[in-house]
Design an enzyme around this catalytic site. Structure first.
Site, PDB file in Angstrom:
ATOM      1  N   TRP A 211       1.675  -1.896 -18.613  1.00  0.00           N
ATOM      2  CA  TRP A 211       0.274  -1.526 -18.352  1.00  0.00           C
ATOM      3  C   TRP A 211       0.132  -0.715 -17.080  1.00  0.00           C
ATOM      4  CZ3 TRP A 211      -4.754  -2.082 -20.109  1.00  0.00           C
ATOM      5  CH2 TRP A 211      -5.768  -1.951 -19.155  1.00  0.00           C
ATOM      6  N   MET A 212      -0.816   0.240 -17.085  1.00  0.00           N
ATOM      7  CA  MET A 212      -1.176   0.949 -15.856  1.00  0.00           C
ATOM      8  C   MET A 212      -2.692   1.100 -15.779  1.00  0.00           C
ATOM      9  SD  MET A 212       0.079   4.689 -14.571  1.00  0.00           S
ATOM     10  CE  MET A 212      -0.936   5.794 -15.516  1.00  0.00           C
ATOM     11  N   ASN A 213      -3.284   0.857 -14.582  1.00  0.00           N
ATOM     12  CA  ASN A 213      -4.650   1.332 -14.334  1.00  0.00           C
ATOM     13  C   ASN A 213      -4.683   2.127 -13.038  1.00  0.00           C
ATOM     14  OD1 ASN A 213      -4.705  -1.774 -13.769  1.00  0.00           O
ATOM     15  ND2 ASN A 213      -6.539  -1.165 -12.697  1.00  0.00           N
ATOM     16  N   ASP A 214      -5.583   1.872 -12.145  1.00  0.00           N
ATOM     17  CA  ASP A 214      -5.892   2.784 -11.026  1.00  0.00           C
ATOM     18  C   ASP A 214      -4.691   3.428 -10.308  1.00  0.00           C
ATOM     19  OD1 ASP A 214      -8.037   1.147 -11.591  1.00  0.00           O
ATOM     20  OD2 ASP A 214      -8.293   0.417  -9.551  1.00  0.00           O
TER      21      ASP A 214
ATOM     22  N   GLU B 243     -16.390  -0.030  -6.841  1.00  0.00           N
ATOM     23  CA  GLU B 243     -14.942  -0.138  -6.808  1.00  0.00           C
ATOM     24  C   GLU B 243     -14.340   1.159  -6.250  1.00  0.00           C
ATOM     25  OE1 GLU B 243     -13.660  -3.347 -10.072  1.00  0.00           O
ATOM     26  OE2 GLU B 243     -14.029  -1.396 -10.968  1.00  0.00           O
TER      27      GLU B 243
ATOM     28  N   ASP C 105     -10.272  -2.916  -2.686  1.00  0.00           N
ATOM     29  CA  ASP C 105      -9.880  -1.515  -2.819  1.00  0.00           C
ATOM     30  C   ASP C 105     -10.008  -0.745  -1.498  1.00  0.00           C
ATOM     31  OD1 ASP C 105      -9.755  -2.401  -5.445  1.00  0.00           O
ATOM     32  OD2 ASP C 105     -11.622  -1.444  -6.049  1.00  0.00           O
TER      33      ASP C 105
ATOM     34  N   SER D 177      -5.942  -2.862  -6.028  1.00  0.00           N
ATOM     35  CA  SER D 177      -5.910  -1.468  -5.574  1.00  0.00           C
ATOM     36  C   SER D 177      -6.017  -1.304  -4.067  1.00  0.00           C
ATOM     37  CB  SER D 177      -7.027  -0.686  -6.254  1.00  0.00           C
ATOM     38  OG  SER D 177      -6.654  -0.464  -7.590  1.00  0.00           O
TER      39      SER D 177
ATOM     40  N   TRP E 268     -12.058   0.760 -18.614  1.00  0.00           N
ATOM     41  CA  TRP E 268     -12.080  -0.640 -19.037  1.00  0.00           C
ATOM     42  C   TRP E 268     -12.928  -0.773 -20.301  1.00  0.00           C
ATOM     43  CZ3 TRP E 268      -8.530  -3.393 -16.797  1.00  0.00           C
ATOM     44  CH2 TRP E 268      -8.159  -3.120 -15.487  1.00  0.00           C
TER      45      TRP E 268
END
Ligand code: FRU
Length: 457
Positions: free
Chosen positions: A7-10, A188, A135, A75, A265
């Site tokens: 998985w990858m997000n920010d 965020e 963040d 983050s 998301w």
């Protein structure tokens, strides 16, 4: 840039450090859904070719590791602390009090990081009655470090500021800006940076619960003494569905470069079935225009991906017709198309056309509304929907669209950097058709340049 697996997000910790671009990212290396967050790591010398590095951070301590639920190294950002690549991130543990704290990780070699004993360096938020405290984005001005943190208070998103002389002891300075009531209840991934001349600044945020949009920039001036951001204007930095948590870096050419997570998301995530999820947008250079708007354009280095070129000019698009241009097709292509809408009410192009013509995505300019839209309803096994942005004609009465297609990623730029629109469109391999159209009158495709994108593997 995509994760090697999982998985990858920010994007996190974007920095140009000792001649190398570093891109860290929210990552679960063990599964294709969000789990205990690690920081993945990739490096590049040209913003085009990325090399995967070992995972930089893993949850391991009381402040960033928990038994279950949301937890991990959330983050944050990166700085050059006297030659030491230093990460500042949020330790998040569901159910812990406090749930979120700001932490450091330091490296001697730019690859392996350790968490110092001073952690967490900001152990709690200024106020417990808040919605989120995460963040951190850190930058240096003179000899002082500044940190903005995403926050929410009384139903309004805020970016709050801390300052420090050593990255360890931080002093709370107050909110630099808060929502005017229409900009979400938690901000965020705030990023505050100077642009053009020193007191001009931009603040980029990813607001939660706005209903309609998922990203915003605010330009204005920042008063470092009073810690107040004087707002000039606010707008979306990207009008697509799949653009979130952008972060910027400043490189050694003085360019302010932004990369975002090219997902959102809650979306359908077809690639999870194949053991991975997540992609980054192309790097975009940000500039401030005289009218106070922030402009974003793909970085110049992306031209190195241009392969075989096809061009056309002066093509009449008859009302109601669909016209292809010989050789211009595929799912991995860059296009620059200039249209003169002339008498047409709508002009644009279809991409990802299926051989039977039933499936396609449509990019159209609607003249009477001055609107650019991307309609992916008929194209995709992912989410459908139409994204839209206001678009003014250029001075000569034309519109210019610059488009990057790379399988499921579609990035559209228009209006001299004013409009960007990023969408994931998941379609079948055989949907390679590209065709131009006009409706409600004739229009003209003034010029078209298309390049097959070269494979970088
Ligand atoms: C934004 C975000 C951040 C958080 C991270 C967790 O997409 O929710 O606020 O730090 O993702 O992965």
């Amino acid at each position: 840039m995509m994760p090697p697996a999982g998985w990858m997000n920010d994007p996190n910790g974007l920095i140009h450090f000792q001649g190398v671009y570093h891109l860290f990212y929210q990552h679960d290396p063990y599964q294709s859904k969000q789990g205990p967050m690690h920081w993945g790591h990739a490096t590049s010398r040209d913003l085009v070719h990325w090399e995967h590095q070992p995972v930089a951070l893993a949850p391991s301590e009381g402040y960033d590791c928990g038994p279950s639920g949301g937890q991990g190294c959330w983050s944050g950002s990166a700085v050059d602390d006297n030659g030491k690549l230093t990460l500042i991130y949020t330790g998040h543990v569901d159910g812990r009090t406090p749930e979120e704290a700001q932490c450091l990780a330091v490296s001697d070699d730019g690859v392996t990081f350790h968490k110092p004993d001073d952690n967490p360096v900001i152990g709690d938020s200024p106020d417990r009655e808040r919605f989120g405290f995460r963040d951190p984005k850190v930058w240096k001005r003179g000899d002082r470090w500044h940190m903005v943190v995403g926050y929410g208070k009384d139903g309004r998103g805020q970016a709050i500021l801390y300052t420090s002389s050593d990255l360890r002891k931080w002093e709370y300075r107050g909110p630099v800006l808060e929502s005017d009531g229409t900009m979400g209840d938690m901000w965020e991934c705030p990023d505050l940076f100077p642009i053009v001349e020193e007191d001009n600044h931009a603040l980029i945020i990813s607001p939660m619960n706005t209903g309609s949009y998922k990203n915003l920039y605010v330009t204005g001036t920042f008063d470092y003494e009073g810690c107040v951001f004087h707002r000039k204007l606010a707008d979306q930095i990207d009008y697509g569905f799949d653009f979130y948590a952008p972060q910027t870096l400043l490189d050694d050419q003085g360019r302010r470069i932004m990369i975002a997570w090219m997902n959102i998301w809650g979306a359908k995530m077809p690639e999870q079935a194949h053991g991975w999820y997540g992609a980054m947008t192309l790097p975009r250079e940000l500039t401030l225009a005289e009218d106070g708007t922030l402009r974003s354009r793909p970085v110049k280095e992306l031209e190195t991906l241009r392969g075989e070129k096809l061009s056309a000019a002066g093509i009449t698009l008859a009302d109601g017709s669909l016209q292809s241009v010989s050789g211009v097709e595929g799912q991995s292509i860059e296009l620059i198309a200039r249209f003169d809408p002339e008498g047409a009410s709508e002009v644009g192009l279809r991409i990802f056309g299926s051989p039977d013509g039933k499936a396609f995505a449509e990019i159209r300019y609607t003249a009477d509304e001055g609107k650019l839209s991307m309609d992916r309803t008929l194209a995709t096994e992912g989410d459908g929907g139409v994204s839209a942005a206001p678009l003014a004609l250029l001075e000569d009465g034309t519109i210019e669209l610059r488009l990057f297609l790379d399988r499921s990623s579609v990035e559209l730029f228009a209006g001299e950097g004013r409009v960007a629109m990023t969408n994931r469109i998941y379609c079948a391999r055989e949907q390679t058709g590209i065709a131009f159209f006009a409706r409600g009158g004739n229009a003209r495709l003034v010029s078209l340049d298309a390049w097959k994108l070269r494979s970088i593997w």
